[in-house]
Design an enzyme around this catalytic site. Sequence first.
Site, PDB file in Angstrom:
ATOM      1  N   GLU A 230     -25.204  15.277 -15.737  1.00 33.15           N
ATOM      2  CA  GLU A 230     -25.028  14.206 -16.965  1.00 33.15           C
ATOM      3  C   GLU A 230     -23.599  14.167 -17.384  1.00 33.15           C
ATOM      4  O   GLU A 230     -23.131  13.057 -17.634  1.00 33.15           O
ATOM      5  CB  GLU A 230     -25.986  14.771 -18.277  1.00 33.15           C
ATOM      6  CG  GLU A 230     -25.927  13.783 -19.447  1.00 33.15           C
ATOM      7  CD  GLU A 230     -27.251  13.801 -20.138  1.00 33.15           C
ATOM      8  OE1 GLU A 230     -28.150  14.425 -19.716  1.00 33.15           O
ATOM      9  OE2 GLU A 230     -27.055  13.456 -21.187  1.00 33.15           O
TER      10      GLU A 230
ATOM     11  N   ASP B  35     -30.396  19.920 -24.868  1.00 37.15           N
ATOM     12  CA  ASP B  35     -31.418  19.381 -24.221  1.00 37.15           C
ATOM     13  C   ASP B  35     -32.090  19.900 -23.173  1.00 37.15           C
ATOM     14  O   ASP B  35     -33.249  20.091 -23.160  1.00 37.15           O
ATOM     15  CB  ASP B  35     -31.163  17.776 -23.821  1.00 37.15           C
ATOM     16  CG  ASP B  35     -30.689  17.096 -25.059  1.00 37.15           C
ATOM     17  OD1 ASP B  35     -30.466  17.358 -26.297  1.00 37.15           O
ATOM     18  OD2 ASP B  35     -29.968  15.818 -24.786  1.00 37.15           O
TER      19      ASP B  35
ATOM     20  N   GLU C  78     -27.606  20.287 -35.401  1.00 36.71           N
ATOM     21  CA  GLU C  78     -27.166  18.938 -34.537  1.00 36.71           C
ATOM     22  C   GLU C  78     -25.724  18.998 -34.521  1.00 36.71           C
ATOM     23  O   GLU C  78     -24.915  19.377 -35.372  1.00 36.71           O
ATOM     24  CB  GLU C  78     -27.427  17.792 -35.355  1.00 36.71           C
ATOM     25  CG  GLU C  78     -28.127  16.691 -34.552  1.00 36.71           C
ATOM     26  CD  GLU C  78     -29.638  17.019 -33.703  1.00 36.71           C
ATOM     27  OE1 GLU C  78     -29.646  17.405 -32.942  1.00 36.71           O
ATOM     28  OE2 GLU C  78     -30.540  17.316 -34.811  1.00 36.71           O
ATOM     29  N   HIS C  79     -25.009  18.579 -33.128  1.00 31.43           N
ATOM     30  CA  HIS C  79     -23.901  18.723 -32.915  1.00 31.43           C
ATOM     31  C   HIS C  79     -23.290  20.043 -32.809  1.00 31.43           C
ATOM     32  O   HIS C  79     -22.018  20.252 -32.872  1.00 31.43           O
ATOM     33  CB  HIS C  79     -22.950  17.540 -33.551  1.00 31.43           C
ATOM     34  CG  HIS C  79     -23.513  16.314 -33.291  1.00 31.43           C
ATOM     35  ND1 HIS C  79     -22.478  15.562 -32.330  1.00 31.43           N
ATOM     36  CD2 HIS C  79     -24.464  15.539 -33.379  1.00 31.43           C
ATOM     37  CE1 HIS C  79     -22.922  14.309 -32.168  1.00 31.43           C
ATOM     38  NE2 HIS C  79     -24.076  14.087 -32.899  1.00 31.43           N
ATOM     39  N   THR C  80     -23.939  20.980 -32.737  1.00 32.81           N
ATOM     40  CA  THR C  80     -23.448  22.529 -32.812  1.00 32.81           C
ATOM     41  C   THR C  80     -23.386  22.925 -31.369  1.00 32.81           C
ATOM     42  O   THR C  80     -22.723  23.892 -31.176  1.00 32.81           O
ATOM     43  CB  THR C  80     -24.633  23.412 -33.464  1.00 32.81           C
ATOM     44  OG1 THR C  80     -25.768  23.097 -33.022  1.00 32.81           O
ATOM     45  CG2 THR C  80     -24.561  23.271 -35.049  1.00 32.81           C
ATOM     46  N   ASP C  81     -24.118  22.411 -30.460  1.00 30.37           N
ATOM     47  CA  ASP C  81     -24.273  22.928 -28.917  1.00 30.37           C
ATOM     48  C   ASP C  81     -22.950  23.055 -28.453  1.00 30.37           C
ATOM     49  O   ASP C  81     -22.471  23.814 -27.826  1.00 30.37           O
ATOM     50  CB  ASP C  81     -25.171  22.219 -28.023  1.00 30.37           C
ATOM     51  CG  ASP C  81     -25.172  20.745 -27.850  1.00 30.37           C
ATOM     52  OD1 ASP C  81     -24.418  20.143 -28.472  1.00 30.37           O
ATOM     53  OD2 ASP C  81     -25.709  20.486 -27.211  1.00 30.37           O
TER      54      ASP C  81
ATOM     55  N   TYR D 174     -20.122   9.434 -30.040  1.00 37.52           N
ATOM     56  CA  TYR D 174     -20.428  10.925 -29.759  1.00 37.52           C
ATOM     57  C   TYR D 174     -19.020  11.625 -29.264  1.00 37.52           C
ATOM     58  O   TYR D 174     -18.795  12.692 -29.380  1.00 37.52           O
ATOM     59  CB  TYR D 174     -21.428  10.972 -28.660  1.00 37.52           C
ATOM     60  CG  TYR D 174     -22.145  12.413 -28.362  1.00 37.52           C
ATOM     61  CD1 TYR D 174     -23.314  12.788 -28.844  1.00 37.52           C
ATOM     62  CD2 TYR D 174     -21.481  13.356 -27.518  1.00 37.52           C
ATOM     63  CE1 TYR D 174     -23.701  14.093 -28.577  1.00 37.52           C
ATOM     64  CE2 TYR D 174     -21.916  14.528 -27.277  1.00 37.52           C
ATOM     65  CZ  TYR D 174     -22.995  14.847 -27.668  1.00 37.52           C
ATOM     66  OH  TYR D 174     -23.590  16.120 -27.336  1.00 37.52           O
TER      67      TYR D 174
ATOM     68  N   GLY E  95     -34.030   6.685 -25.548  1.00 42.67           N
ATOM     69  CA  GLY E  95     -33.108   6.540 -26.682  1.00 42.67           C
ATOM     70  C   GLY E  95     -33.586   7.033 -27.842  1.00 42.67           C
ATOM     71  O   GLY E  95     -32.919   6.386 -29.075  1.00 42.67           O
TER      72      GLY E  95
HETATM   73  P1  ADP Z   1     -32.233  10.080 -24.750  1.00 46.98           P
HETATM   74  O1  ADP Z   1     -31.945  10.344 -25.970  1.00 46.98           O
HETATM   75  O2  ADP Z   1     -33.545   9.332 -24.614  1.00 46.98           O
HETATM   76  O3  ADP Z   1     -32.019  11.263 -23.730  1.00 46.98           O
HETATM   77  P2  ADP Z   1     -30.101   9.057 -23.248  1.00 46.98           P
HETATM   78  O4  ADP Z   1     -29.229   7.649 -23.351  1.00 46.98           O
HETATM   79  O5  ADP Z   1     -29.330  10.241 -23.218  1.00 46.98           O
HETATM   80  O6  ADP Z   1     -31.200   8.941 -24.249  1.00 46.98           O
HETATM   81  O7  ADP Z   1     -30.867   8.820 -21.778  1.00 46.98           O
HETATM   82  C1  ADP Z   1     -31.551   7.656 -21.606  1.00 46.98           C
HETATM   83  C2  ADP Z   1     -31.580   7.279 -20.127  1.00 46.98           C
HETATM   84  O8  ADP Z   1     -32.163   8.208 -19.276  1.00 46.98           O
HETATM   85  C3  ADP Z   1     -32.019   5.946 -19.803  1.00 46.98           C
HETATM   86  O9  ADP Z   1     -31.145   4.816 -20.180  1.00 46.98           O
HETATM   87  C4  ADP Z   1     -32.204   6.093 -18.254  1.00 46.98           C
HETATM   88  O10 ADP Z   1     -31.083   5.916 -17.661  1.00 46.98           O
HETATM   89  C5  ADP Z   1     -32.899   7.455 -18.143  1.00 46.98           C
HETATM   90  N1  ADP Z   1     -34.278   7.395 -18.174  1.00 46.98           N
HETATM   91  C6  ADP Z   1     -34.931   8.115 -19.331  1.00 46.98           C
HETATM   92  N2  ADP Z   1     -36.284   7.966 -18.887  1.00 46.98           N
HETATM   93  C7  ADP Z   1     -36.360   7.224 -17.637  1.00 46.98           C
HETATM   94  C8  ADP Z   1     -37.424   6.882 -16.758  1.00 46.98           C
HETATM   95  N3  ADP Z   1     -38.699   6.946 -17.006  1.00 46.98           N
HETATM   96  N4  ADP Z   1     -37.079   6.311 -15.584  1.00 46.98           N
HETATM   97  C9  ADP Z   1     -35.773   6.147 -15.310  1.00 46.98           C
HETATM   98  N5  ADP Z   1     -34.520   6.341 -15.997  1.00 46.98           N
HETATM   99  C10 ADP Z   1     -34.957   7.119 -17.273  1.00 46.98           C
HETATM  100 MG    MG Z   2     -30.168  12.167 -23.482  1.00 50.04          MG
END
Ligand code: ADP
Ligand code: MG
Length: 362
Positions: free
Chosen positions: A144, A156, A16-19, A206, A105
């Site tokens: 991202e 990821d 974790e947090h190695t990438d 983060y 999340g």
């Molecule tokens: P995770 O750990 O799940 O990747 P993130 O905060 O990195 O959490 O990403 C979550 C975000 O990705 C959500 O807030 C949304 O903006 C987007 N997302 C994830 N799934 C969907 C979905 N089914 N439809 C629309 N947006 C989504």
């Molecule tokens: Mg994410």
Amino acid sequence: MTVRGYAPGRINLIGEHTDYNDGYALPIALGVGATARFDPSISDSIAVSSREEGAAAAIPLDTSPGTGAVRGWPGYVAGCVWALREHGVRVPGGAMTIASDVPVGAGLSSSAAIECAVLEALVAASGSEAPDRTTLARIAQRAENEYVGAPTGLLDQMSSLYGEQDTALLLDFRSLAVDRVPMNLGTAVLLAIDSRTPHQHAGGEYGARRRSCEAAAAELGLSSLRDASDGAWTRTDDAVTARRARHVITENARVLAAADALASGDFTRFGELMVESHHSMRDDFEITVPAIDFIADEACRFGAYGARMTGGGFGGTVVVLAPASAAERIVSELPEAVHSAGHPRPSIAAVRPGGGAFAEKT
Ligand code: ADP
Ligand code: MG
């Protein structure tokens, strides 16, 4: 023509947090993911809607980061459009519908699932030659990082794009080599325990951890903590920086040891490394929360080989490797034990390594 892109979520077994430190991680792709259905048409925008989030304003194909960038969840799609065009792919306009079974999340990377599914669909619809998996991962990461503004590493996207059934992926973030480690669970069970305490990734923690790692590397005169030798953290002046560095340096060693243990089917050793990793995240990197610590400890008390938080931290999911009998007890008794201790009642799913992202034309 309709194209369908699919991309799975992932669960990181260790690392974790190695990438973003040029290090190692050992994830698997999940059997659940996101789907992006795309109907290209003659248009200079993409009208996007999500089964989970509803409809959004159309995304102009010439969108770019900064002022005027698309905000909220459609930003992930817009970021992919932008990064793909920057790479030279001619993205067509049209209508896109997204649906995902990856919880948001929970530390299972719903964001990379969306990005990679969208990229698969757009590339297939463009008619251009598909970029290789690693290049696609970088394009998703760019979306991202630079468009959405979340400073995440490549873990990821690499997991989602390279996933294979019954295979863990030993990822080297310096060379971007992918080593496939057969993962035969036999009678053992891999559980994902969602703590229902969602993380906040784009939140400052983060980025703060990233900066600590960069500061530690700079202080040690290294380009990244990947090059730090065992014990190097003692040469940093600040106690917090030293702990952050110790996590990354020892975590890299644990990933390599865990890949060996997995390859030889030594789940006892693998579990010990998971527990050490959890303690390192709790005490040195300080990214766990009480509910997560409680779940990881309880799972081990119920007889798991090992348990650890997975994902960026501050909530999310605990991954557990357990013999079948312990797994049964965890499923039936752990949620109540966690709830009685004053935490949200977690949900538990058995997971196994699934296949990676792809596109198909229908
Ligand atoms: P995770 O750990 O799940 O990747 P993130 O905060 O990195 O959490 O990403 C979550 C975000 O990705 C959500 O807030 C949304 O903006 C987007 N997302 C994830 N799934 C969907 C979905 N089914 N439809 C629309 N947006 C989504
Ligand atoms: Mg994410």
